[in-house]
Design a protein around this motif. Structure first.
Motif, PDB file in Angstrom:
ATOM      1  N   TRP A  76      12.469  23.884  -2.195  1.00 30.83           N
ATOM      2  CA  TRP A  76      13.212  22.669  -2.502  1.00 30.83           C
ATOM      3  C   TRP A  76      13.613  21.898  -1.254  1.00 30.83           C
ATOM      4  O   TRP A  76      13.797  20.674  -1.293  1.00 30.83           O
ATOM      5  CB  TRP A  76      14.462  22.999  -3.324  1.00 30.83           C
ATOM      6  N   LEU A  77      13.726  22.597  -0.109  1.00 28.31           N
ATOM      7  CA  LEU A  77      14.143  21.928   1.122  1.00 28.31           C
ATOM      8  C   LEU A  77      13.062  20.983   1.630  1.00 28.31           C
ATOM      9  O   LEU A  77      13.362  19.936   2.226  1.00 28.31           O
ATOM     10  CB  LEU A  77      14.480  22.974   2.188  1.00 28.31           C
ATOM     11  N   GLU A  79      11.176  19.143  -0.130  1.00 26.46           N
ATOM     12  CA  GLU A  79      11.152  17.922  -0.924  1.00 26.46           C
ATOM     13  C   GLU A  79      12.442  17.119  -0.789  1.00 26.46           C
ATOM     14  O   GLU A  79      12.515  15.985  -1.265  1.00 26.46           O
ATOM     15  CB  GLU A  79      10.944  18.293  -2.393  1.00 26.46           C
ATOM     16  N   ALA A  80      13.470  17.728  -0.176  1.00 21.81           N
ATOM     17  CA  ALA A  80      14.749  17.026  -0.046  1.00 21.81           C
ATOM     18  C   ALA A  80      14.676  15.965   1.040  1.00 21.81           C
ATOM     19  O   ALA A  80      13.860  16.037   1.975  1.00 21.81           O
ATOM     20  CB  ALA A  80      15.865  18.017   0.274  1.00 21.81           C
ATOM     21  N   ARG A  97      24.360  20.963   0.234  1.00 19.20           N
ATOM     22  CA  ARG A  97      23.583  20.042   1.064  1.00 19.20           C
ATOM     23  C   ARG A  97      23.554  18.686   0.381  1.00 19.20           C
ATOM     24  O   ARG A  97      23.102  18.556  -0.753  1.00 19.20           O
ATOM     25  CB  ARG A  97      22.149  20.547   1.255  1.00 19.20           C
ATOM     26  N   GLY A  99      22.130  14.950   0.513  1.00 21.58           N
ATOM     27  CA  GLY A  99      21.057  14.146   1.083  1.00 21.58           C
ATOM     28  C   GLY A  99      21.333  12.666   0.993  1.00 21.58           C
ATOM     29  O   GLY A  99      22.201  12.209   0.235  1.00 21.58           O
ATOM     30  N   ASP A 101      19.603  10.613  -0.397  1.00 18.91           N
ATOM     31  CA  ASP A 101      19.158  10.115  -1.695  1.00 18.91           C
ATOM     32  C   ASP A 101      20.260  10.173  -2.749  1.00 18.91           C
ATOM     33  O   ASP A 101      20.030   9.803  -3.909  1.00 18.91           O
ATOM     34  CB  ASP A 101      17.949  10.914  -2.168  1.00 18.91           C
ATOM     35  N   HIS A 103      21.926  12.990  -3.825  1.00 21.11           N
ATOM     36  CA  HIS A 103      21.920  14.216  -4.594  1.00 21.11           C
ATOM     37  C   HIS A 103      22.576  15.338  -3.772  1.00 21.11           C
ATOM     38  O   HIS A 103      22.372  15.421  -2.553  1.00 21.11           O
ATOM     39  CB  HIS A 103      20.508  14.634  -4.993  1.00 21.11           C
ATOM     40  N   GLN A 105      22.727  19.353  -3.453  1.00 17.53           N
ATOM     41  CA  GLN A 105      22.027  20.592  -3.803  1.00 17.53           C
ATOM     42  C   GLN A 105      22.894  21.783  -3.399  1.00 17.53           C
ATOM     43  O   GLN A 105      23.244  21.938  -2.232  1.00 17.53           O
ATOM     44  CB  GLN A 105      20.679  20.665  -3.078  1.00 17.53           C
ATOM     45  N   LYS A 117      21.844  21.288  -8.983  1.00 12.58           N
ATOM     46  CA  LYS A 117      21.679  19.999  -8.312  1.00 12.58           C
ATOM     47  C   LYS A 117      22.488  18.958  -9.060  1.00 12.58           C
ATOM     48  O   LYS A 117      22.451  18.897 -10.295  1.00 12.58           O
ATOM     49  CB  LYS A 117      20.203  19.613  -8.266  1.00 12.58           C
TER      50      LYS A 117
END
Length: 752
Positions: A76-77, A79-80, A97, A99, A101, A103, A105, A117
């Motif tokens: 998943w990291l 794609e973050a 975390r 981001g 964007d 989101h 996580q 998420k």
């Protein structure tokens, strides 16, 4: 039969005498071994105590260490998006975390496995532009959006135990509603944001270019209906001439710090809504690269492009005006400082630079504990609330590190030097180990305790040494044997009086009595020597027929009524003196007219009470030393024409000087190590004031008071052991010097 023949028949080698000699030799041999073993056992015990104290103290001065764990690269990291924030919960099991964007996580810190998420409620078409955090430990975050709005959120971790297994459930809340707050009416992106919550009041600040925006939101709850309402007001702040790089608000919402790219800080007074001043934060060509607040929000930690880190906070100058002052500086390396991570429970912090080097520091102790490379190139890191775990994200990998840093707040400069604490106008020596405030930092300076120990011993010896030595000389040399046999046991019996009784008496009776009879006490100290000398002079002028009626060596008994009369007279006129010279209250006169602070339980009380306790020790040893001077020396001196006074000063005292000096050193050791009297007879205030009318705290009393309350293994606990080690070393050094001087005096005057 002649006497010679009788002597010839005496046999000194009979079996009975031989057995008696062998038995005596065995007893001597056993006694020698017993004494030797006892002495060695005492030395061994003292040595073991020293090494035990040292073993408890030494770990405080060790640095920090990092233990690397296996790096992880979860799917998943990859794609973050770009990370804005990395954080961990207290148990070091769940990490967050955030981001760009929008989101959040949540993932497992050990395995890197994704847990949940959360998509933030951002307005359509908006993006996260900037991020700001409240004081360390609050978990409060504000996001600056591209449409001129700001979103405040908090991340929490609910712990439950289903089937006796710990389960941590992360969640995101919006304490002031899920709707973003508009800060810029023109809808420009908020390049930098800051947040501070003080009670029910939230303050948001943001910048667009060189324009500042600030909004205060007050939340009130109706006690009858339970409904809450919010009131929003804007703060009018001036426009700056340079683009802003970092914004911070202190937790009391008094100051707004706007740091520009030119390494300067504009500080705004939010209550007056005006500029306090502009301050240069970095020297030379260095630029500010990272700014955050230390625990409590009072201090700013400013990292620059040269690898330096400075601590700044507001200080009042001599005119009462507040100004931002650089207190201390640290150095991480040569690369720009990219991130500063303050601890949530101590005044320590970690710093990360562009080369991937992390440094562990403590602000108050001015201590650099570790510098070590943890990544290659730029990275973002998260520090756990307990400051025992570090999580680093770099090049698509997560690296966990275990931190061992148990005592960062201890350093030699913090223990013995002046330290500039937050909110203090200047550096000072302070001992304050506990407080009810969670943002409090322990102040563990041993300097005021060592000063108080020496101060108490000085005033005690100032009273005890002259009285005890003079009494010992008079008793052993001038006093009649029959009177000496009564006086000496009585004085030595004083040593059996428990010091807790003396402390109780001094604290509850002597201290208030001295306060109400200050003029009389000082009159007593001044008139008593004068009265004794006058009585002696008058006695010498009486007819010889009267003086001879008093047996030789009993003259001291005549001083008893003189001492009682002078003492009674001095205390009787105390009130009159106070009215005539001190306006009716000497304590207020000292404070208001002379500027001398006065505490009821002060060093004067300690000097009188502890001096009374030390007198028997010094007197007994010194009296034995004087009395043991061979009578032949005294008679020889007198036979050569010397007067008794000359014999005493030039023969007796010099011969007994080793013993007298030992008495003084033992009395000094007793005064330094005394606990109960100083504990009960002083204000127990750890201050460095030579004023005899102010209180003190000694090392021994401090150990007795705070050791039961200290956590085993903590820095406070170990500093108390260090205080005990300092007392032991002081006693050892004093006894060693005393023995050297005593041996030298014995060798110098052995020929007398």
């Amino acid at each position: 039969m002649t006497a010679h023949s009788k002597l010839q028949r005496l046999d000194f080698n009979t079996p009975a005498l031989q057995r008696k000699r062998r038995l005596r030799a065995l007893k001597d041999h056993l006694a020698r071994w017993y004494v030797s073993i006892g002495g060695l056992a005492v030395l061994a015990a003292i040595t073991l105590i020293f090494f035990y104290l040292a073993s408890v103290v030494l770990p405080m001065f060790q640095g920090a260490s990092l233990e690397r764990q296996d790096a992880r690269q979860p799917a998943w990291l990859a794609e973050a998006g770009e990370p804005l924030l990395l954080a961990m919960e207290e148990q070091n099991q769940v990490a967050l975390r955030l981001g760009r964007d929008g989101h959040i996580q949540f993932f497992d810190t050990d395995s890197g496995r994704a847990l949940s998420k959360v998509a933030l409620p951002l307005p359509e078409g908006s993006q996260v532009v900037s991020i700001g955090q409240d004081v360390p430990g609050s978990r409060r975050v504000v996001l600056g959006l591209s449409n001129g709005q700001a979103l405040v959120l908090e991340h929490h971790y609910r712990i439950s135990y289903p089937d006796n297994k710990r389960l941590i459930e992360p969640q995101v809340t919006y304490p002031f509603g899920g709707q973003p707050v508009s800060l810029d009416e023109q809808g420009r992106p908020l390049e930098h944001v800051a947040v501070s919550q003080n009670g029910s009041t939230l303050l948001l600040a943001a910048s667009t270019g060189n324009q500042l925006h600030a909004v205060r939101i007050s939340s009130t709850e109706n006690l009858l209906t339970g409904e809450s309402s919010q009131e929003q007001s804007e703060l009018a702040l001036p426009q700056l001439s340079e683009p802003i790089k970092v914004l911070l608000v202190d937790p009391r919402q008094m100051w707004l710090y706007a740091i520009s790219g030119q390494a300067s800080a504009d500080v705004f007074d939010l209550r007056q809504q005006q500029l306090n001043g502009r301050y240069k934060l970095a020297s030379g060509q260095a630029e500010v690269t990272s700014v955050t607040s230390l625990l409590g929000g009072i201090s700013l930690l400013v990292g620059d492009s040269k690898g330096g880190i400075g601590q700044w906070f507001m200080v009042r100058d001599e005119h009462g005006q507040s100004e931002l002052r650089n207190v201390r500086n640290f150095s991480l390396g040569d690369s720009p400082v990219t991130q500063i991570l303050p601890e949530e429970r101590r005044k320590g912090f970690l710093a990360l630079d562009a080369s991937g080097t992390v440094g562990i520091f403590h602000s108050t102790a001015h201590r650099t504990l570790l510098k070590e490379s943890v990544a290659e190139g730029t990275a973002i890191a998260a520090l756990s609330p307990r400051a025992n775990r570090l999580l680093v994200e770099s090049a698509g990998k997560l690296q966990g590190l275990v931190i061992d840093n148990p005592h960062p707040e201890i350093s030699w400069s913090a223990l013995w030097g002046k330290v500039w604490y937050e909110s203090y106008p200047e550096p000072d020596y302070v001992w304050q180990s506990t407080s009810a405030n969670t943002d409090f930092e322990p102040k563990l300076s041993l300097a005021p305790l060592a000063f108080g120990t020496l101060k108490a011993a000085f005033y005690a010896m100032l009273l005890a040494a002259p009285l005890a030595i003079c009494a010992a000389i008079y008793t052993a040399y001038f006093m009649a044997p029959r009177l000496r046999s009564k006086v000496k046991p009585v004085i030595e019996l004083m040593e059996a009086l428990p010091t807790v009784i003396l402390g109780f008496f001094a604290g509850l009776f002597l201290a208030p009595f001295l306060e109400s009879h200050l003029p009389g006490i000082f009159s007593l100290l001044l008139l008593m020597p004068v009265g004794i000398i006058a009585a002696a002079y008058g006695w010498s002028r009486l007819p010889e027929s009267l003086r001879l009626r008093v047996p030789d060596g009993w003259e001291a008994a005549l001083l008893i009524p003189v001492v009682l009369l002078v003492g009674y007279g001095s205390l009787a006129v105390s009130g009159y003196l106070e009215n005539w010279f001190f306006g009716g209250d000497m304590r207020l006169w000292l404070t208001n007219e002379m500027g001398i602070p006065f505490d009821q339980r002060n060093a004067l009380v300690v000097g009188l009470a502890m001096g009374f306790a030390v007198i028997p020790t010094i007197y007994s040893i010194a009296e034995d030393a004087v009395f043991s001077v061979p009578r032949s020396l005294t008679l020889g001196s007198l036979a050569l024409g010397a007067t008794p006074w000359q014999t005493m000063t030039r023969v007796v005292i010099l011969t007994a000087s080793p013993g007298i000096f030992s008495a003084l050193m033992i009395g000094m050791g007793r005064a330094v190590g005394e606990t109960m009297i100083v504990l009960m007879a002083t204000g127990n205030t750890p201050i460095m004031e030579a004023n005899i009318f102010q209180g003190l705290r000694t090392l021994a009393a401090n150990v007795a008071v705070e050791m039961p309350e200290s956590e085993v293994g903590s820095s406070h606990y170990r500093v108390l052991f260090l205080a005990a080690l300092v007392l032991l070393m002081f006693t050892f050094v004093m006894n060693t010097l005393a023995e050297l001087i005593r041996q030298r005096l014995r060798g110098k005057y052995a020929s007398l």
